[in-house]
Design an enzyme around this catalytic site. Structure first.
Site, short mmCIF file in Angstrom:
data_model
loop_
_atom_site.label_atom_id
_atom_site.label_comp_id
_atom_site.label_asym_id
_atom_site.label_seq_id
_atom_site.Cartn_x
_atom_site.Cartn_y
_atom_site.Cartn_z
CG HIS A 82 -10.98 -7.59 3.52
ND1 HIS A 82 -12.22 -8.05 3.10
CD2 HIS A 82 -10.09 -8.13 2.65
CE1 HIS A 82 -12.08 -8.81 2.04
NE2 HIS A 82 -10.79 -8.89 1.74
CG ASP A 161 -13.25 -7.52 -6.66
OD1 ASP A 161 -12.05 -7.55 -6.96
OD2 ASP A 161 -13.72 -8.16 -5.70
NE ARG A 168 -5.86 -9.86 -8.94
CZ ARG A 168 -6.23 -9.66 -7.66
NH1 ARG A 168 -7.46 -9.29 -7.38
NH2 ARG A 168 -5.38 -9.83 -6.68
CB SER A 183 -9.37 -6.88 -5.37
OG SER A 183 -10.20 -7.89 -4.89
CE LYS A 187 -13.53 -8.27 -2.00
NZ LYS A 187 -12.78 -8.64 -3.18
N1 URA Z 1 -8.78 -10.48 -1.05
C1 URA Z 1 -9.50 -9.80 -1.97
O1 URA Z 1 -10.65 -9.43 -1.74
N2 URA Z 1 -8.93 -9.51 -3.16
C2 URA Z 1 -7.67 -9.87 -3.46
O2 URA Z 1 -7.21 -9.57 -4.53
C3 URA Z 1 -6.91 -10.60 -2.51
C4 URA Z 1 -7.49 -10.89 -1.29
#
Ligand code: URA
Length: 434
Positions: A82, A161, A168, A183, A187
């Site tokens: 990620h 989220d 946000r 966040s 995931k």
């Molecule tokens: N990627 C994400 O999944 N969440 C964030 O807050 C920033 C980047």
């Protein structure tokens, strides 16, 4: 508990108890706390930050808001990757097929465009027909069959989220280390993974502008992973200029295709191989990192990663031919050239300006409900360090509508700095955490 008391305590810099964070997340997700109160709480977090304990509690509440996807029935080591978000950052779509071709299973929960940064899901959805809304069963089956499947946060996966992410984005509270960490990690921890590779971007095109903040974000995410018994490594990488040449959804898919055919830009190639190597190494498919790098490179050269990416596109409803025939992808109707006002060396290409300009013409969203225009974006002709003559084309802005074009073109023009002397070379991979 009263929301206003928790906002006040956070505003005053106090640490909240894990049960208080959980209560806030659960109540907001259930619609029992209004947006204006949660916006105030997020702003308090933005200024006062959160401790590791608070961040872990937020991560766990995000995960508990949805389903945890058990992948133990799928054989093989499962490793995801990620990025914290960048401009022109399409590395997930290169590193993952490389790792899969080497024998790693990659179950990927990706994000959408956020602020001036792009999102992997939006890039994939620029391929006509591509579905990112697979059911959990479809996701698991595809993973078992071809080793790679991509979905997004949804009503069943970390719905909390999703709500926080949208708020946000609308309240300028994205750039908070614990909020980004919670966040992303929620995931990732919604899946049963064996390893996780994080690419923490730093620089003008990233949410973290300073290396010390990027390092802290990397450490926080690696700590959360460790607490959950997940092997994780984070690379802190430069995001001062866009990665590769293409910025914009379909334009980036074209560059992914070129890179997977070993004809991509140097920076994108290098970072993708490194990320894939870390995935392969964490999966224990190769005994050393050096072997893992060689394996990733071999999977690029022999075309197997490219083939894997085509299989994924086909499996998720898209037309894999788009990777050979770019005319099958959404194409812009116009191109506006930006030329160099003078000769010299390119000393900077501000990635945030390029990202904002692309968003302005439709590559990203101003509001959550906005539609993406998959065809538009910016394609650079030059990179930092290159020598140019006066009048040389610096980049092209691809558009389908003329609204905002003038303003976007101005931003793009302002992104370029030209100097008399060649700038010093900058490292692409700055640090490794974990
Ligand atoms: N990627 C994400 O999944 N969440 C964030 O807050 C920033 C980047």
């Amino acid at each position: 508990m009263r929301t206003v008391d928790l906002i006040q305590r956070k505003r005053n810099g106090e640490e909240l108890a894990p049960e208080e964070i959980t209560w806030l997340v659960d109540s907001y997700t259930a619609g029992e706390i209004p947006d204006y109160q949660m916006a105030a709480f997020l702003m308090a977090v933005y200024f006062q930050s959160m401790s590791d304990r608070e961040c872990t509690a937020m991560t766990e509440s995000f995960i508990a808001s949805g389903e945890k996807i058990d992948l133990s029935s799928v054989p093989g080591p499962k490793v995801d990757k990620h990025s914290t978000g960048g401009v022109g950052d399409k590395t997930s779509l290169i590193a993952a097929p490389l790792a899969v071709a080497a024998g790693v299973k990659v179950p990927m929960i990706s994000g959408r465009a956020l602020g001036h940064t792009g999102g992997t899901l939006d890039k994939l959805e620029s391929v006509p027909g591509f579905r990112t809304d697979l059911s959990v069963d479809e996701f698991r089956e595809q993973l078992a069959k071809i080793g790679f499947a991509v979905i997004g946060q949804s009503l069943s996966v970390t719905p909390a989220d999703g709500k926080f992410y949208a708020l946000r984005d609308a309240t300028s509270t994205i750039e908070s280390i614990p909020l980004i960490a919670a966040s992303i990690m929620a995931k990732k921890l919604s899946l049963t993974l064996d390893g996780l590779v994080l690419d923490v971007k730093v620089g003008s095109g990233a949410f973290m502008k300073r290396q010390v903040d990027a390092r802290r974000l990397a450490q926080m995410m690696v700590t959360i992973a460790r607490r959950a018994d997940l092997r994780a490594q984070a690379l802190v990488t430069d995001m001062n200029q866009p990665l590769g040449y293409a910025v914009g959804n379909a334009l980036e898919i074209m560059e992914v295709s070129q890179t997977l055919q070993n004809a991509g830009p140097l920076d994108l190639h290098r970072i993708s191989i490194e990320l894939a190597a870390r995935m392969i190494y964490l999966a224990k498919v190769a005994p050393t990192l050096e072997d893992a790098r060689d394996l990733a490179q071999a999977k690029l050269i022999d075309g197997s990663a490219y083939k894997k990416f085509k299989e994924v596109i086909q499996a998720q409803g898209g037309n894999p031919q788009v990777l050979d025939r770019f005319d099958l992808l959404p194409n812009a109707s116009g191109a506006h050239e930006i030329t160099s006002p003078r000769g010299g060396y390119i000393s900077a290409i501000d990635a945030e300006y390029i990202g904002l300009a692309s968003t302005m013409i439709g590559a990203g969203r101003d509001r959550k409900e906005d539609e993406i225009d998959p065809a538009v974006g910016v394609v650079l002709e030059v990179k930092v360090g290159q020598k140019v003559d006066a009048g040389a084309v610096l980049c092209r802005v691809y558009y389908t509508k003329e609204d905002n074009l003038e303003e976007a073109a101005q931003l793009v023009e302002d992104a370029f700095r030209i100097s008399n002397a060649a700038p010093e070379g900058r490292e692409l991979i700055l640090e490794v955490v974990g």
